[in-house]
Design a protein around this motif. Sequence first.
Motif, PDB file in Angstrom:
ATOM      1  N   ALA A  74       4.361 -47.853 -18.719  1.00 48.16           N
ATOM      2  CA  ALA A  74       4.617 -46.816 -17.712  1.00 48.16           C
ATOM      3  C   ALA A  74       5.320 -45.611 -18.335  1.00 48.16           C
ATOM      4  CB  ALA A  74       5.446 -47.387 -16.564  1.00 48.16           C
ATOM      5  N   ILE A  75       6.280 -45.863 -19.206  1.00 52.35           N
ATOM      6  CA  ILE A  75       6.983 -44.763 -19.878  1.00 52.35           C
ATOM      7  C   ILE A  75       6.011 -43.996 -20.767  1.00 52.35           C
ATOM      8  CG2 ILE A  75       8.749 -44.175 -21.585  1.00 52.35           C
ATOM      9  CD1 ILE A  75      10.362 -46.576 -20.523  1.00 52.35           C
ATOM     10  N   ASP A  76       5.191 -44.715 -21.530  1.00 51.15           N
ATOM     11  CA  ASP A  76       4.205 -44.068 -22.402  1.00 51.15           C
ATOM     12  C   ASP A  76       3.241 -43.213 -21.573  1.00 51.15           C
ATOM     13  OD1 ASP A  76       2.773 -43.593 -24.907  1.00 51.15           O
ATOM     14  OD2 ASP A  76       1.250 -44.958 -24.112  1.00 51.15           O
ATOM     15  N   THR A  77       2.844 -43.715 -20.427  1.00 48.58           N
ATOM     16  CA  THR A  77       1.948 -42.963 -19.548  1.00 48.58           C
ATOM     17  C   THR A  77       2.622 -41.697 -19.040  1.00 48.58           C
ATOM     18  OG1 THR A  77       0.838 -45.014 -18.890  1.00 48.58           O
ATOM     19  CG2 THR A  77       0.538 -43.101 -17.444  1.00 48.58           C
ATOM     20  N   ALA A  78       3.871 -41.803 -18.622  1.00 49.33           N
ATOM     21  CA  ALA A  78       4.610 -40.625 -18.155  1.00 49.33           C
ATOM     22  C   ALA A  78       4.760 -39.604 -19.281  1.00 49.33           C
ATOM     23  CB  ALA A  78       5.975 -41.036 -17.611  1.00 49.33           C
ATOM     24  N   GLN A  79       5.004 -40.086 -20.493  1.00 44.29           N
ATOM     25  CA  GLN A  79       5.122 -39.181 -21.636  1.00 44.29           C
ATOM     26  C   GLN A  79       3.795 -38.482 -21.922  1.00 44.29           C
ATOM     27  OE1 GLN A  79       6.614 -42.091 -24.448  1.00 44.29           O
ATOM     28  NE2 GLN A  79       8.689 -41.265 -24.309  1.00 44.29           N
ATOM     29  N   THR A  80       2.696 -39.211 -21.788  1.00 43.98           N
ATOM     30  CA  THR A  80       1.385 -38.605 -22.018  1.00 43.98           C
ATOM     31  C   THR A  80       1.060 -37.613 -20.914  1.00 43.98           C
ATOM     32  OG1 THR A  80       0.701 -40.618 -23.172  1.00 43.98           O
ATOM     33  CG2 THR A  80      -1.036 -39.072 -22.548  1.00 43.98           C
ATOM     34  N   PHE A  81       1.482 -37.894 -19.682  1.00 45.43           N
ATOM     35  CA  PHE A  81       1.331 -36.905 -18.602  1.00 45.43           C
ATOM     36  C   PHE A  81       2.058 -35.611 -18.975  1.00 45.43           C
ATOM     37  CE2 PHE A  81       0.543 -39.679 -14.573  1.00 45.43           C
ATOM     38  CZ  PHE A  81      -0.754 -39.940 -15.001  1.00 45.43           C
ATOM     39  N   LYS A  82       3.242 -35.750 -19.557  1.00 45.15           N
ATOM     40  CA  LYS A  82       4.010 -34.574 -19.990  1.00 45.15           C
ATOM     41  C   LYS A  82       3.221 -33.799 -21.046  1.00 45.15           C
ATOM     42  CE  LYS A  82       8.145 -32.481 -20.696  1.00 45.15           C
ATOM     43  NZ  LYS A  82       8.614 -31.499 -19.778  1.00 45.15           N
ATOM     44  N   LEU A  83       2.586 -34.504 -21.987  1.00 48.49           N
ATOM     45  CA  LEU A  83       1.752 -33.864 -22.998  1.00 48.49           C
ATOM     46  C   LEU A  83       0.589 -33.127 -22.345  1.00 48.49           C
ATOM     47  CD1 LEU A  83       0.702 -33.403 -25.958  1.00 48.49           C
ATOM     48  CD2 LEU A  83      -0.561 -35.542 -25.637  1.00 48.49           C
ATOM     49  N   ILE A  84      -0.077 -33.765 -21.401  1.00 48.64           N
ATOM     50  CA  ILE A  84      -1.214 -33.141 -20.723  1.00 48.64           C
ATOM     51  C   ILE A  84      -0.770 -31.859 -20.027  1.00 48.64           C
ATOM     52  CG2 ILE A  84      -2.855 -33.426 -18.816  1.00 48.64           C
ATOM     53  CD1 ILE A  84      -2.952 -36.457 -19.651  1.00 48.64           C
ATOM     54  N   GLN A  85       0.357 -31.930 -19.338  1.00 48.31           N
ATOM     55  CA  GLN A  85       0.896 -30.740 -18.663  1.00 48.31           C
ATOM     56  C   GLN A  85       1.206 -29.649 -19.688  1.00 48.31           C
ATOM     57  OE1 GLN A  85       4.538 -31.509 -16.606  1.00 48.31           O
ATOM     58  NE2 GLN A  85       4.753 -29.423 -15.867  1.00 48.31           N
ATOM     59  N   CYS A  86       1.784 -30.031 -20.798  1.00 46.35           N
ATOM     60  CA  CYS A  86       2.138 -29.074 -21.848  1.00 46.35           C
ATOM     61  C   CYS A  86       0.880 -28.419 -22.426  1.00 46.35           C
ATOM     62  CB  CYS A  86       2.926 -29.786 -22.943  1.00 46.35           C
ATOM     63  SG  CYS A  86       3.415 -28.722 -24.298  1.00 46.35           S
ATOM     64  N   GLN A  87      -0.153 -29.218 -22.646  1.00 46.47           N
ATOM     65  CA  GLN A  87      -1.382 -28.680 -23.217  1.00 46.47           C
ATOM     66  C   GLN A  87      -2.041 -27.663 -22.287  1.00 46.47           C
ATOM     67  OE1 GLN A  87      -3.530 -32.283 -24.186  1.00 46.47           O
ATOM     68  NE2 GLN A  87      -2.890 -32.147 -26.320  1.00 46.47           N
ATOM     69  N   ARG A  88      -1.833 -27.792 -21.004  1.00 45.72           N
ATOM     70  CA  ARG A  88      -2.365 -26.822 -20.051  1.00 45.72           C
ATOM     71  C   ARG A  88      -1.646 -25.485 -20.158  1.00 45.72           C
ATOM     72  NH1 ARG A  88      -3.033 -30.862 -14.946  1.00 45.72           N
ATOM     73  NH2 ARG A  88      -4.899 -31.908 -15.711  1.00 45.72           N
ATOM     74  N   GLN A  89      -0.414 -25.506 -20.656  1.00 41.15           N
ATOM     75  CA  GLN A  89       0.390 -24.296 -20.860  1.00 41.15           C
ATOM     76  C   GLN A  89       0.472 -24.048 -22.367  1.00 41.15           C
ATOM     77  OE1 GLN A  89       4.060 -25.591 -19.238  1.00 41.15           O
ATOM     78  NE2 GLN A  89       3.352 -25.560 -17.128  1.00 41.15           N
ATOM     79  N   GLN A  90      -0.622 -23.875 -23.007  1.00 38.13           N
ATOM     80  CA  GLN A  90      -0.779 -23.910 -24.461  1.00 38.13           C
ATOM     81  C   GLN A  90       0.351 -23.281 -25.271  1.00 38.13           C
ATOM     82  OE1 GLN A  90      -4.620 -22.223 -24.966  1.00 38.13           O
ATOM     83  NE2 GLN A  90      -5.665 -24.028 -24.181  1.00 38.13           N
ATOM     84  N   SER A  91       0.943 -22.215 -24.798  1.00 37.65           N
ATOM     85  CA  SER A  91       1.967 -21.555 -25.603  1.00 37.65           C
ATOM     86  C   SER A  91       3.243 -22.395 -25.744  1.00 37.65           C
ATOM     87  CB  SER A  91       2.314 -20.198 -24.990  1.00 37.65           C
ATOM     88  OG  SER A  91       2.865 -20.378 -23.701  1.00 37.65           O
ATOM     89  N   VAL A  92       3.460 -23.323 -24.841  1.00 34.55           N
ATOM     90  CA  VAL A  92       4.675 -24.141 -24.840  1.00 34.55           C
ATOM     91  C   VAL A  92       4.557 -25.339 -25.780  1.00 34.55           C
ATOM     92  CG1 VAL A  92       6.203 -25.499 -23.363  1.00 34.55           C
ATOM     93  CG2 VAL A  92       5.084 -23.483 -22.445  1.00 34.55           C
ATOM     94  N   CYS A  93       3.375 -25.817 -26.000  1.00 40.00           N
ATOM     95  CA  CYS A  93       3.153 -27.120 -26.624  1.00 40.00           C
ATOM     96  C   CYS A  93       3.341 -27.176 -28.134  1.00 40.00           C
ATOM     97  CB  CYS A  93       1.753 -27.588 -26.286  1.00 40.00           C
ATOM     98  SG  CYS A  93       1.670 -29.292 -25.861  1.00 40.00           S
TER      99      CYS A  93
END
Length: 127
Positions: A42-61
């Motif tokens: 569950a933690i790994d999934t939440a962390q990957t969700f954070k990555l997905i969100q970050c990738q949508r805001q490309q300049s932040v990632c």
Amino acid sequence: MKRIWAAISIGLILFATTAEAEYSNWSEKEKSQYETFVFLQAIDTAQTFKLIQCQRQQSVCGGVTERNPILGLTPNRKDLLALKIIGNYAMYKLLDISDNRSFNLRILNGAFSLVVVHNGIIIRTRF
């Protein structure tokens, strides 16, 4: 707070796949170890969700990408959840027939603990 609820929700979804009679035959130690495994998932999934969100805001990632070859460099939430649910169910079935369930769970929990810590470091330093 949203991340915590997401992790709890995913954990409940993943844990729901264990609602079979065989689980009741596991020792308390094995059940506890498996619950730890699900929590780490569950933690790994939440962390990957954070990555997905970050990738949508490309300049932040900062060029951070997913390292799981099944998901590819830029995963989406639907594929991630499908992989986690199917993977958790398959792992449960394999553990259920294992003669060394407790040992296997120690190895899995150790490996996924390293993954979660590594992800946490990347999130903390790069996002």
